[in-house]
Design an enzyme around this catalytic site. Structure first.
Site, PDB file in Angstrom:
ATOM      1  N   GLY A 170      38.886  40.552  31.052  1.00  0.00           N
ATOM      2  CA  GLY A 170      40.055  40.903  31.690  1.00  0.00           C
ATOM      3  C   GLY A 170      40.742  42.292  30.913  1.00  0.00           C
ATOM      4  O   GLY A 170      41.863  42.807  31.691  1.00  0.00           O
TER       5      GLY A 170
ATOM      6  N   LEU B 130      39.300  45.566  32.228  1.00  0.00           N
ATOM      7  CA  LEU B 130      39.870  45.704  33.580  1.00  0.00           C
ATOM      8  C   LEU B 130      41.295  46.255  33.774  1.00  0.00           C
ATOM      9  O   LEU B 130      41.708  47.008  34.622  1.00  0.00           O
ATOM     10  CB  LEU B 130      39.379  44.497  34.418  1.00  0.00           C
ATOM     11  CG  LEU B 130      37.972  44.005  34.458  1.00  0.00           C
ATOM     12  CD1 LEU B 130      37.839  43.174  35.514  1.00  0.00           C
ATOM     13  CD2 LEU B 130      36.970  45.092  34.553  1.00  0.00           C
ATOM     14  N   ASP B 131      42.125  45.165  32.994  1.00  0.00           N
ATOM     15  CA  ASP B 131      43.786  45.854  33.044  1.00  0.00           C
ATOM     16  C   ASP B 131      43.792  47.088  32.462  1.00  0.00           C
ATOM     17  O   ASP B 131      44.773  47.714  33.082  1.00  0.00           O
ATOM     18  CB  ASP B 131      44.284  44.429  32.045  1.00  0.00           C
ATOM     19  CG  ASP B 131      44.657  43.352  33.074  1.00  0.00           C
ATOM     20  OD1 ASP B 131      44.200  43.291  34.197  1.00  0.00           O
ATOM     21  OD2 ASP B 131      45.312  42.462  32.492  1.00  0.00           O
TER      22      ASP B 131
ATOM     23  N   LYS C 225      46.969  43.334  39.869  1.00  0.00           N
ATOM     24  CA  LYS C 225      47.876  43.587  38.644  1.00  0.00           C
ATOM     25  C   LYS C 225      46.904  44.334  37.541  1.00  0.00           C
ATOM     26  O   LYS C 225      45.568  44.110  37.241  1.00  0.00           O
ATOM     27  CB  LYS C 225      48.287  42.348  38.021  1.00  0.00           C
ATOM     28  CG  LYS C 225      49.224  41.618  38.836  1.00  0.00           C
ATOM     29  CD  LYS C 225      50.089  40.685  38.038  1.00  0.00           C
ATOM     30  CE  LYS C 225      49.407  39.395  38.027  1.00  0.00           C
ATOM     31  NZ  LYS C 225      50.368  38.352  37.596  1.00  0.00           N
TER      32      LYS C 225
ATOM     33  N   HIS D 238      51.636  29.808  33.429  1.00  0.00           N
ATOM     34  CA  HIS D 238      52.105  31.171  32.692  1.00  0.00           C
ATOM     35  C   HIS D 238      53.680  31.276  32.419  1.00  0.00           C
ATOM     36  O   HIS D 238      54.082  32.292  32.520  1.00  0.00           O
ATOM     37  CB  HIS D 238      51.633  32.204  33.870  1.00  0.00           C
ATOM     38  CG  HIS D 238      50.285  32.240  33.930  1.00  0.00           C
ATOM     39  ND1 HIS D 238      49.509  31.366  34.450  1.00  0.00           N
ATOM     40  CD2 HIS D 238      49.489  33.472  33.480  1.00  0.00           C
ATOM     41  CE1 HIS D 238      48.053  31.634  34.361  1.00  0.00           C
ATOM     42  NE2 HIS D 238      48.194  32.990  33.737  1.00  0.00           N
TER      43      HIS D 238
HETATM   44  N1  LIG Z   1      45.277  41.277  35.958  1.00  0.00           N
HETATM   45  C1  LIG Z   1      45.267  40.084  36.139  1.00  0.00           C
HETATM   46  O1  LIG Z   1      45.556  39.678  37.443  1.00  0.00           O
HETATM   47  C2  LIG Z   1      44.906  39.335  35.152  1.00  0.00           C
HETATM   48  C3  LIG Z   1      44.793  37.942  35.358  1.00  0.00           C
HETATM   49  C4  LIG Z   1      44.446  36.785  34.299  1.00  0.00           C
HETATM   50  C5  LIG Z   1      43.987  37.542  33.125  1.00  0.00           C
HETATM   51  N2  LIG Z   1      44.219  38.786  32.924  1.00  0.00           N
HETATM   52  C6  LIG Z   1      44.154  39.342  31.404  1.00  0.00           C
HETATM   53  O2  LIG Z   1      42.851  39.176  31.112  1.00  0.00           O
HETATM   54  C7  LIG Z   1      42.694  39.343  29.464  1.00  0.00           C
HETATM   55  C8  LIG Z   1      41.716  38.196  29.127  1.00  0.00           C
HETATM   56  O3  LIG Z   1      40.493  38.525  29.815  1.00  0.00           O
HETATM   57  P1  LIG Z   1      38.851  37.841  29.210  1.00  0.00           P
HETATM   58  O4  LIG Z   1      39.283  36.551  28.938  1.00  0.00           O
HETATM   59  O5  LIG Z   1      37.980  38.437  29.984  1.00  0.00           O
HETATM   60  O6  LIG Z   1      39.172  38.581  27.726  1.00  0.00           O
HETATM   61  P2  LIG Z   1      38.457  39.867  27.069  1.00  0.00           P
HETATM   62  O7  LIG Z   1      38.510  41.114  28.004  1.00  0.00           O
HETATM   63  O8  LIG Z   1      38.851  40.011  25.712  1.00  0.00           O
HETATM   64  O9  LIG Z   1      37.000  39.478  26.966  1.00  0.00           O
HETATM   65  C9  LIG Z   1      36.619  38.263  26.013  1.00  0.00           C
HETATM   66  C10 LIG Z   1      35.603  38.584  25.020  1.00  0.00           C
HETATM   67  O10 LIG Z   1      34.369  38.551  25.820  1.00  0.00           O
HETATM   68  C11 LIG Z   1      33.618  39.863  25.307  1.00  0.00           C
HETATM   69  N3  LIG Z   1      32.848  40.004  26.361  1.00  0.00           N
HETATM   70  C12 LIG Z   1      33.136  40.156  27.696  1.00  0.00           C
HETATM   71  N4  LIG Z   1      31.854  40.111  28.677  1.00  0.00           N
HETATM   72  C13 LIG Z   1      30.872  39.756  27.879  1.00  0.00           C
HETATM   73  C14 LIG Z   1      29.635  39.261  28.145  1.00  0.00           C
HETATM   74  N5  LIG Z   1      29.283  39.568  29.495  1.00  0.00           N
HETATM   75  N6  LIG Z   1      28.715  38.945  27.082  1.00  0.00           N
HETATM   76  C15 LIG Z   1      29.231  38.553  25.793  1.00  0.00           C
HETATM   77  N7  LIG Z   1      30.664  39.041  25.560  1.00  0.00           N
HETATM   78  C16 LIG Z   1      31.399  39.511  26.303  1.00  0.00           C
HETATM   79  C17 LIG Z   1      34.705  40.815  25.174  1.00  0.00           C
HETATM   80  O11 LIG Z   1      33.894  41.840  24.254  1.00  0.00           O
HETATM   81  C18 LIG Z   1      35.671  39.959  24.361  1.00  0.00           C
HETATM   82  O12 LIG Z   1      35.235  39.886  23.164  1.00  0.00           O
HETATM   83  C19 LIG Z   1      44.184  39.077  29.158  1.00  0.00           C
HETATM   84  O13 LIG Z   1      44.617  40.376  28.637  1.00  0.00           O
HETATM   85  C20 LIG Z   1      45.199  38.708  30.343  1.00  0.00           C
HETATM   86  O14 LIG Z   1      46.154  39.057  30.394  1.00  0.00           O
HETATM   87  C21 LIG Z   1      44.646  39.796  33.632  1.00  0.00           C
END
Ligand SMILES: NC(=O)c1ccc[n+]([C@@H]2O[C@H](COP(=O)([O-])OP(=O)(O)OC[C@H]3O[C@@H](n4cnc5c(N)ncnc54)[C@H](O)[C@@H]3O)[C@@H](O)[C@H]2O)c1
Length: 455
Positions: free
Chosen positions: A179, A182-183, A216, A333
């Site tokens: 996330g 992507l954000d 978003k 949230h």
């Molecule tokens: N835009 C939106 O609507 C929305 C909705 C929910 C959350 N978010 C945002 O998303 C973020 C959280 O996303 P997340 O939980 O994916 O965290 P992240 O992007 O930090 O990824 C989590 C961890 O997993 C690792 N990783 C990613 N893919 C992997 C894979 N396939 N194999 C091994 N490791 C991998 C990354 O390096 C990182 O260390 C927050 O910043 C939050 O604000 C955005």
């Protein structure tokens, strides 16, 4: 040829306002008076309108210009398999355009931003994919962590996109990662040449079911979560569950918090699935291998992700720009953004969301919206998904402060999404301080010493 009059309509003094439609004839747009144009009107009629008012102070124009966003969310297998052309062409909706791209010998160009952890795991496959397809590419691996989710990181992406001299019309930016990645890429794309199309390829569970399906984008700013951002959806999101097999177990639980959110808000079946097969989903990392488990859980991964996405799209699509402040997807949230930023990096996003949901379940029960048994089932499910249900830094002060901020930004109402039974919810703006304090005390007494509490 007749002379074009300077003022082409006679102003109706009684109505005070004139409505114009817009019609394009031979490359030129012109205003035409009236709501409905006669059937004989030739040319392309826009959905936009211009309203003109004339008063003693002068003339004012009000422009109403509907903007439609269309984006695809595509589930596929073997996304990086060279025989699958989704990464390169899956976003194209016009069959003629697709045909002409397939028939051209000109190489495609793609600019990719990828989480550097994901690059280590999948970089060789991605490179091979582009090589096989003769693509001119730039792959930019970046440490896209929550601590780095900043404007500086977005600027770095923009500089590289500029060096690659991206063609805004035909070369969507591709974001591959969780996330955070992507954000940030979404925000960079929405800034580059005012709006460059981008594609999301989520690689964590959380981004698969949540961060990749809406509009978003954002980065953290002034120690506030996602304070800078935009509502610009990608042109397409490509989902391949196989990426999740390398995600650490804690991050799978993290994603399941957002899934549980949708279950509690609007899908009892999803809640029961998580209650029953949560451990299998965690152990199997959402792959479909059910060896050693009951036979009926083999579908759990595909079913739970599909329902999570469908319920999420139902809530997001009619409110893409979040104009309506009554949002069920805000469950979990209200307090979590402050908590997450306060203890960064100790809590993951979904973990902070779960702690918020856990407290809110107590609020619901205190208000008489949930039975004691339902509350216990929800908390047990959270524990089964290996999610934290309490945190010492989630103080009553933080709760009240967060709700106060919410009040400021939500038109004077807190608008609290709360479960009213399993898989049903409502938005409440009448929760008294007494209820908040009563629920907080019970929450601390019952969960403050549980193994799933964090400090
Ligand atoms: N835009 C939106 O609507 C929305 C909705 C929910 C959350 N978010 C945002 O998303 C973020 C959280 O996303 P997340 O939980 O994916 O965290 P992240 O992007 O930090 O990824 C989590 C961890 O997993 C690792 N990783 C990613 N893919 C992997 C894979 N396939 N194999 C091994 N490791 C991998 C990354 O390096 C990182 O260390 C927050 O910043 C939050 O604000 C955005």
């Amino acid at each position: 040829m007749g002379k074009t009059p300077l003022v082409d309509t006679v102003y109706d003094n009684k109505k005070k306002q004139k409505e114009f439609s817009l019609v394009q004839v031979k490359d030129t747009w012109r205003r035409k008076v009236g709501k409905k144009l006669s059937k004989t009107t030739k040319g392309c009629v826009s959905a936009a309108k211009i309203y003109e008012s004339i008063s003693e102070k002068g003339t004012s124009w009000t422009v109403v210009s509907p903007i439609v966003f269309t984006y695809k969310v595509i589930e596929t297998e073997g996304l990086l398999d060279p025989s699958n052309d989704t990464v390169l062409l899956g976003h194209i909706r016009d069959p003629q355009e697709l045909e002409s791209i397939k028939n051209t010998t000109k190489p495609l160009r793609r600019f990719v931003v990828i989480d550097q952890v994901v690059y280590k795991l999948y970089g060789p496959k991605l490179t091979e994919y582009f090589e096989v397809h003769n693509v001119v590419y730039k792959i930019l691996p970046l440490p896209t962590t929550e601590e780095n989710k900043s404007m500086e990181m977005a600027m770095k992406i923009l500089e590289e996109a500029h060096k690659f001299s991206l063609d805004r019309r035909t070369e969507p930016i591709i974001a591959i990662g969780g996330g955070v990645c992507l954000d940030i890429v979404g925000l960079a794309a929405s800034l580059y040449r005012r709006r460059t199309p981008y594609i999301r390829i989520p690689t964590t569970l959380l981004s698969y079911i949540d961060a990749s399906v809406g509009a978003k984008t954002g980065v953290n700013f002034a120690n506030c979560k996602n304070k800078l951002g935009s509502y610009i959806p990608p042109v397409a999101t490509f989902l391949d569950r196989s990426f999740i097999q390398t995600v650490p177990r804690r991050h799978i639980s993290n994603g399941m918090a957002e899934m549980l959110k949708m279950a509690l808000m609007k899908h009892r079946g999803l809640f029961e699935l998580l209650e029953m097969h949560g451990k299998f989903l965690l152990d199997s990392r959402f792959q479909s291998d059910s060896r050693g488990y009951e036979s009926n859980c083999s579908e759990a991964a595909s079913l739970s992700t599909r329902v999570a996405i469908e319920t999420m799209l139902e809530e997001l699509a009619p409110n893409l720009w979040e104009d309506d402040l009554n949002r069920l997807v805000d469950f979990g949230h209200l307090i979590s953004p402050k908590l997450e930023m306060k203890v960064l990096p100790s809590l993951l996003h979904g973990e902070a969301v779960n702690i918020d949901m856990s407290y809110m379940v107590y609020v619901s029960q205190e208000k008489g919206l949930l039975t004691e048994e339902e509350k216990q089932r929800i908390v047990s499910c959270m524990v089964g998904l290996e999610l934290p249900v309490w945190h010492s830094e989630c103080t009553m002060d933080l709760v009240l402060h967060s709700l106060c901020e919410r009040l400021k930004h939500s038109g004077g109402l807190v608008r609290m999404p709360l479960p009213v039974g399993l898989g049903q919810a409502g938005i409440f703006n009448d929760t008294s301080d007494e209820i908040l304090h009563g629920a907080y005390k019970k929450w601390c007494d019952e969960l403050g010493t549980s193994p799933n509490s964090s400090s």
